[in-house]
Design an enzyme around this catalytic site. Structure first.
Site, mmCIF file in Angstrom:
data_model
loop_
_atom_site.group_PDB
_atom_site.id
_atom_site.type_symbol
_atom_site.label_atom_id
_atom_site.label_comp_id
_atom_site.label_asym_id
_atom_site.label_seq_id
_atom_site.Cartn_x
_atom_site.Cartn_y
_atom_site.Cartn_z
ATOM 1 N N TRP A 108 39.929 61.503 -2.605
ATOM 2 C CA TRP A 108 41.068 62.044 -3.365
ATOM 3 C C TRP A 108 40.960 61.671 -4.835
ATOM 4 O O TRP A 108 41.268 62.477 -5.716
ATOM 5 C CB TRP A 108 42.397 61.578 -2.765
ATOM 6 C CG TRP A 108 42.608 62.092 -1.379
ATOM 7 C CD1 TRP A 108 42.789 61.346 -0.258
ATOM 8 C CD2 TRP A 108 42.658 63.466 -0.960
ATOM 9 N NE1 TRP A 108 42.947 62.172 0.836
ATOM 10 C CE2 TRP A 108 42.869 63.475 0.432
ATOM 11 C CE3 TRP A 108 42.533 64.691 -1.621
ATOM 12 C CZ2 TRP A 108 42.955 64.654 1.177
ATOM 13 C CZ3 TRP A 108 42.628 65.864 -0.889
ATOM 14 C CH2 TRP A 108 42.840 65.834 0.489
ATOM 15 N N ASP A 178 48.345 58.094 -7.669
ATOM 16 C CA ASP A 178 48.587 58.959 -6.506
ATOM 17 C C ASP A 178 48.985 58.037 -5.359
ATOM 18 O O ASP A 178 48.177 57.234 -4.893
ATOM 19 C CB ASP A 178 47.287 59.719 -6.187
ATOM 20 C CG ASP A 178 47.380 60.532 -4.886
ATOM 21 O OD1 ASP A 178 48.416 60.479 -4.194
ATOM 22 O OD2 ASP A 178 46.378 61.226 -4.572
ATOM 23 N N LYS A 202 52.750 62.840 3.968
ATOM 24 C CA LYS A 202 52.200 61.684 4.649
ATOM 25 C C LYS A 202 53.325 60.768 5.121
ATOM 26 O O LYS A 202 53.398 60.432 6.279
ATOM 27 C CB LYS A 202 51.253 60.908 3.716
ATOM 28 C CG LYS A 202 50.177 61.766 3.058
ATOM 29 C CD LYS A 202 49.082 62.166 4.013
ATOM 30 C CE LYS A 202 48.260 63.348 3.548
ATOM 31 N NZ LYS A 202 47.425 63.138 2.386
HETATM 32 C C1 LIG Z 1 46.529 64.003 1.546
HETATM 33 C C2 LIG Z 1 46.281 63.451 0.209
HETATM 34 C C3 LIG Z 1 46.118 64.272 -0.912
HETATM 35 C C4 LIG Z 1 46.127 65.775 -0.827
HETATM 36 O O1 LIG Z 1 47.399 66.249 -0.562
HETATM 37 P P1 LIG Z 1 47.716 67.826 -0.569
HETATM 38 O O2 LIG Z 1 49.218 67.839 -0.536
HETATM 39 O O3 LIG Z 1 47.078 68.403 0.645
HETATM 40 O O4 LIG Z 1 47.174 68.390 -1.816
HETATM 41 C C5 LIG Z 1 45.932 63.661 -2.131
HETATM 42 N N1 LIG Z 1 45.900 62.332 -2.254
HETATM 43 C C6 LIG Z 1 46.057 61.508 -1.202
HETATM 44 C C7 LIG Z 1 46.024 60.031 -1.398
HETATM 45 C C8 LIG Z 1 46.247 62.040 0.066
HETATM 46 O O5 LIG Z 1 46.384 61.221 1.120
#
Ligand SMILES: *Cc1c(COP(=O)(O)O)cnc(C)c1O
Length: 367
Positions: A108, A178, A202
């Site tokens: 990511w 993030d 998540k």
């Molecule tokens: C799942 C995830 C993403 C991507 O998320 P989307 O909503 O599918 O774009 C980005 N960063 C992390 C840390 C993730 O776990």
């Protein structure tokens, strides 16, 4: 076999995302599905410009501010496009000198870096690629560019099961994080960040929504000229995230999860609970002769627990038998293999206990 809770049709869902939600929240939403509190319609069917939805989004923001103790000089933005859309929004909005610094701790972070490179001079200032991202690099003395607009991290690495236990020393530069897979899992000091953002699927709510918590002075019209209106933070800040039709139902469910978290006792209680759950699983992994954890002990995530046996065949056998026994989505991410148990806020402690008991039985049968 169905195992979970009072509702016998529910399984233990260890998915990394979209992921488990609190059963109470789903039940409440089901009750309000046809008629939201006497409106005669579902939240999905109502105008985002109406009074009822306005109070839903206002309460969601207020509850999130309470939970995270968000200072008044930070804005909360509800944006679409999940977490990945922010990989572009960050450089587009924050670039002043055209320099982004990135710490690469997995896929990511790498994707964010690559996207950053489309708009700026993106630089990698640390990486844990040498050991397949199984640890967090030392960030105490980073080669931060003197003209860096920000230092970017992925705080919890969903795929590899690692998490920053201390934030990097950014040498005074804006920290962007993030937090998709550790959002609301423990208290954070918001003032240490310029931007905290995450996709909500998540640890909070339904997919498609991202929440961005951003220091006010970083919100400006002075963005890169190619920035679409819909990716400009100022568009959302100026309109209370109602420039266009927001993902109304997603915001409503997130709001319910915020209330659920407050009812549990807030983020310090969640942290204790999450530590207890993770410790049970890690303690078993550390004592097991069949399974072992893959993340560096000092960097272990409370949310995503990654582990393997010593063969691909045995891994596959475990995943298949676990599924048969009512434990879903334990297969590791396709890029790393093995297993991963995502034990987000909504995973009850008995879900972890039952999994550990199952793993012990599997170990006995396969030694
Ligand atoms: C799942 C995830 C993403 C991507 O998320 P989307 O909503 O599918 O774009 C980005 N960063 C992390 C840390 C993730 O776990």
């Amino acid at each position: 076999m169905k195992l979970n809770g009072d509702n016998m049709s529910r399984i233990y869902n260890f998915s990394a995302g979209p992921a488990i939600l609190p059963e109470e929240v789903l039940q409440e939403a089901a009750q309000e599905m046809l008629d939201y509190r006497g409106c005669g319609m579902s939240v999905m069917e109502m105008s985002h410009r109406g009074k009822v939805f306005q109070s839903i989004i206002d309460e969601a923001e207020a509850d999130l501010r309470d939970l995270m103790v968000i200072p008044s000089d930070y804005k909360v933005l509800f944006m679409q496009g999940g977490a990945s859309t922010q990989f572009s929004a960050i450089p587009l909005n924050l670039s002043r000198n055209g320099v982004g610094n990135y710490i690469i701790t997995g896929q990511w972070a790498k994707k964010a870096y690559e996207e950053g490179g489309r708009y700026t001079d993106a630089k990698i200032i640390a990486s844990s690629k040498d050991k397949n991202f199984s640890y967090i690099p030392d960030c105490s003395n980073l080669p931060v560019s003197p003209d860096a607009d920000y230092v970017y991290i992925c705080e919890n690495n969903t795929i590899y099961g690692t998490k920053y236990k201390t934030l990097p020393d950014t040498k005074g530069k804006v920290l962007v994080a993030d937090v998709s897979s550790c959002f609301l899992s423990e208290p954070v000091d918001v003032t240490k960040y310029g931007v905290i953002y995450g996709g909500v699927q998540k640890n909070i709510g339904p997919a498609g929504l991202a929440i961005v918590i951003i220091r006010e002075d970083l919100i400006t019209d002075d963005v890169l000229p190619e920035t679409p209106t819909m990716l400009k933070f100022k568009t959302y800040a100026d309109t209370g995230s109602l420039y266009n039709t927001p993902p109304t139902y997603g915001i409503y469910i997130c709001g319910k999860v915020f209330k659920w978290l407050k009812k549990q006792g807030g983020l310090s209680v969640m942290k204790e609970r999450n530590e207890r759950k993770a410790e049970k699983l890690y303690n078993f992994l550390d004592s097991s002769e069949v399974f072992k954890g893959t993340a560096a002990v000092k960097d272990r995530s409370l949310m995503n627990v990654t582990f393997v046996t010593d063969s691909d065949e045995l891994n596959a056998k475990f995943v298949a038998e676990a599924k048969e026994a009512g434990f879903e989505n334990l297969k590791g991410h396709r890029s790393v293999g093995g297993m991963r148990a995502s034990i987000y806020n909504a995973m009850p402690e008995r879900g972890v206990d039952t999994l550990v008991a199952f793993m012990k039985r599997f170990e006995k049968d396969n030694l």
